[in-house]
Design a protein around this motif. Structure first.
Motif, PDB file in Angstrom:
ATOM      1  N   CYS A  28      46.807  77.469  81.535  1.00 22.12           N
ATOM      2  CA  CYS A  28      47.048  76.793  80.649  1.00 22.12           C
ATOM      3  C   CYS A  28      45.682  76.136  80.002  1.00 22.12           C
ATOM      4  CB  CYS A  28      47.806  75.632  80.983  1.00 22.12           C
ATOM      5  SG  CYS A  28      46.921  74.475  82.099  1.00 22.12           S
ATOM      6  N   CYS A  29      45.618  75.848  78.675  1.00 19.77           N
ATOM      7  CA  CYS A  29      44.531  75.211  78.249  1.00 19.77           C
ATOM      8  C   CYS A  29      44.100  73.811  78.552  1.00 19.77           C
ATOM      9  CB  CYS A  29      44.524  75.046  76.536  1.00 19.77           C
ATOM     10  SG  CYS A  29      44.951  76.786  75.873  1.00 19.77           S
ATOM     11  N   THR A  30      42.827  73.718  79.200  1.00 19.22           N
ATOM     12  CA  THR A  30      42.534  72.166  79.666  1.00 19.22           C
ATOM     13  C   THR A  30      41.569  71.413  78.866  1.00 19.22           C
ATOM     14  OG1 THR A  30      40.724  73.379  81.004  1.00 19.22           O
ATOM     15  CG2 THR A  30      42.901  72.909  82.054  1.00 19.22           C
ATOM     16  N   SER A  31      41.250  72.281  77.491  1.00 18.00           N
ATOM     17  CA  SER A  31      40.157  72.085  76.550  1.00 18.00           C
ATOM     18  C   SER A  31      40.698  72.632  75.336  1.00 18.00           C
ATOM     19  CB  SER A  31      38.785  71.753  76.954  1.00 18.00           C
ATOM     20  OG  SER A  31      38.416  73.222  77.005  1.00 18.00           O
ATOM     21  N   ALA A  51      49.169  67.389  82.544  1.00 21.36           N
ATOM     22  CA  ALA A  51      47.963  67.642  83.122  1.00 21.36           C
ATOM     23  C   ALA A  51      48.065  68.526  84.379  1.00 21.36           C
ATOM     24  CB  ALA A  51      47.709  66.125  83.960  1.00 21.36           C
ATOM     25  N   PRO A  52      47.055  69.276  84.238  1.00 20.37           N
ATOM     26  CA  PRO A  52      45.789  69.217  83.691  1.00 20.37           C
ATOM     27  C   PRO A  52      45.810  69.744  82.184  1.00 20.37           C
ATOM     28  CG  PRO A  52      45.556  71.022  85.235  1.00 20.37           C
ATOM     29  CD  PRO A  52      46.881  70.505  85.416  1.00 20.37           C
ATOM     30  N   CYS A  53      46.786  70.317  81.928  1.00 19.91           N
ATOM     31  CA  CYS A  53      46.939  71.033  80.556  1.00 19.91           C
ATOM     32  C   CYS A  53      46.982  70.013  79.394  1.00 19.91           C
ATOM     33  CB  CYS A  53      48.079  71.828  80.437  1.00 19.91           C
ATOM     34  SG  CYS A  53      48.259  73.194  81.950  1.00 19.91           S
ATOM     35  N   VAL A  54      46.418  70.315  78.120  1.00 17.96           N
ATOM     36  CA  VAL A  54      46.079  69.597  77.119  1.00 17.96           C
ATOM     37  C   VAL A  54      47.132  70.151  76.018  1.00 17.96           C
ATOM     38  CG1 VAL A  54      43.915  68.763  77.665  1.00 17.96           C
ATOM     39  CG2 VAL A  54      44.350  70.619  76.243  1.00 17.96           C
TER      40      VAL A  54
END
Length: 96
Positions: A28-31, A51-54
Protein backbone atom coordinates in the motif's frame (compact mmCIF):
# COMPACT_ATOMS: atom_id res chain seq x y z
CA UNK A 1 -5.87 -38.65 13.63
CA UNK A 2 -8.62 -36.41 12.20
CA UNK A 3 -8.00 -33.96 15.09
CA UNK A 4 -4.36 -33.55 13.96
CA UNK A 5 -5.43 -33.02 10.35
CA UNK A 6 -7.85 -30.31 11.49
CA UNK A 7 -5.16 -28.61 13.60
CA UNK A 8 -2.74 -28.73 10.66
CA UNK A 9 -5.31 -27.25 8.25
CA UNK A 10 -6.25 -24.49 10.73
CA UNK A 11 -2.55 -23.68 11.25
CA UNK A 12 -2.01 -23.57 7.50
CA UNK A 13 -5.03 -21.30 7.09
CA UNK A 14 -3.71 -18.95 9.81
CA UNK A 15 -0.28 -18.86 8.18
CA UNK A 16 -1.79 -18.03 4.79
CA UNK A 17 -3.89 -15.26 6.37
CA UNK A 18 -0.82 -13.73 8.02
CA UNK A 19 1.16 -13.85 4.76
CA UNK A 20 -1.69 -12.24 2.81
CA UNK A 21 -2.01 -9.49 5.43
CA UNK A 22 1.74 -8.81 5.27
CA UNK A 23 1.62 -8.59 1.48
CA UNK A 24 -1.37 -6.23 1.59
CA UNK A 25 0.35 -3.94 4.09
CA UNK A 26 3.62 -3.98 2.18
CA UNK A 27 1.94 -3.07 -1.10
CA UNK A 28 0.00 0.00 0.00
CA UNK A 29 0.98 3.66 -0.32
CA UNK A 30 2.33 5.05 2.93
CA UNK A 31 3.14 8.41 1.32
CA UNK A 32 2.21 10.25 -1.88
CA UNK A 33 4.17 12.16 -4.48
CA UNK A 34 3.09 15.65 -5.46
CA UNK A 35 4.97 15.76 -8.74
CA UNK A 36 2.98 15.17 -11.91
CA UNK A 37 3.40 11.82 -13.64
CA UNK A 38 4.60 12.12 -17.22
CA UNK A 39 4.52 8.41 -18.06
CA UNK A 40 1.52 6.80 -19.76
CA UNK A 41 -1.04 5.66 -17.19
CA UNK A 42 -2.29 2.12 -17.75
CA UNK A 43 -4.83 2.20 -14.96
CA UNK A 44 -5.40 3.37 -11.42
CA UNK A 45 -6.83 2.40 -8.04
CA UNK A 46 -8.13 4.60 -5.25
CA UNK A 47 -6.72 3.67 -1.85
CA UNK A 48 -8.50 4.72 1.35
CA UNK A 49 -6.50 5.49 4.48
CA UNK A 50 -6.06 2.56 6.83
CA UNK A 51 -2.86 2.89 8.88
CA UNK A 52 -0.13 2.69 7.75
CA UNK A 53 -1.71 3.26 4.34
CA UNK A 54 -2.72 6.83 3.38
CA UNK A 55 -5.39 8.20 1.04
CA UNK A 56 -3.86 7.86 -2.40
CA UNK A 57 -4.47 7.26 -6.06
CA UNK A 58 -2.23 4.46 -7.24
CA UNK A 59 -1.41 4.98 -10.90
CA UNK A 60 -0.21 1.87 -12.75
CA UNK A 61 2.55 2.60 -15.28
CA UNK A 62 5.09 0.55 -17.21
CA UNK A 63 7.60 1.41 -14.48
CA UNK A 64 5.28 0.15 -11.75
CA UNK A 65 2.80 1.72 -9.34
CA UNK A 66 3.09 5.39 -8.37
CA UNK A 67 1.30 6.89 -5.37
CA UNK A 68 -0.28 10.32 -5.89
CA UNK A 69 -2.23 12.79 -3.76
CA UNK A 70 -5.95 12.35 -4.55
CA UNK A 71 -6.59 16.02 -3.70
CA UNK A 72 -4.13 17.32 -6.33
CA UNK A 73 -5.86 18.82 -9.38
CA UNK A 74 -3.56 17.05 -11.86
CA UNK A 75 -4.54 13.71 -10.28
CA UNK A 76 -8.25 14.50 -10.66
CA UNK A 77 -7.59 15.53 -14.28
CA UNK A 78 -5.75 12.27 -15.01
CA UNK A 79 -8.57 10.18 -13.52
CA UNK A 80 -11.17 12.07 -15.54
CA UNK A 81 -9.10 11.72 -18.72
CA UNK A 82 -8.61 7.98 -18.16
CA UNK A 83 -12.32 7.50 -17.39
CA UNK A 84 -13.43 9.46 -20.48
CA UNK A 85 -11.01 7.54 -22.69
CA UNK A 86 -12.38 4.22 -21.43
CA UNK A 87 -16.01 5.34 -21.76
CA UNK A 88 -15.58 6.59 -25.33
CA UNK A 89 -13.63 3.48 -26.25
CA UNK A 90 -16.49 1.30 -24.98
CA UNK A 91 -18.99 3.51 -26.83
CA UNK A 92 -17.05 3.18 -30.11
CA UNK A 93 -16.99 -0.59 -29.71
CA UNK A 94 -20.75 -0.59 -29.13
CA UNK A 95 -21.33 1.40 -32.36
CA UNK A 96 -19.22 -0.96 -34.48
Amino acid sequence: LSFFKMVKSESLFALVAVVLLAVALASCCTSVANKKITEPILGYLVQKANAPCVNAVIFHTNDGPLCADPKAQWVKDQILCKWLTEEFSAFDTFLL
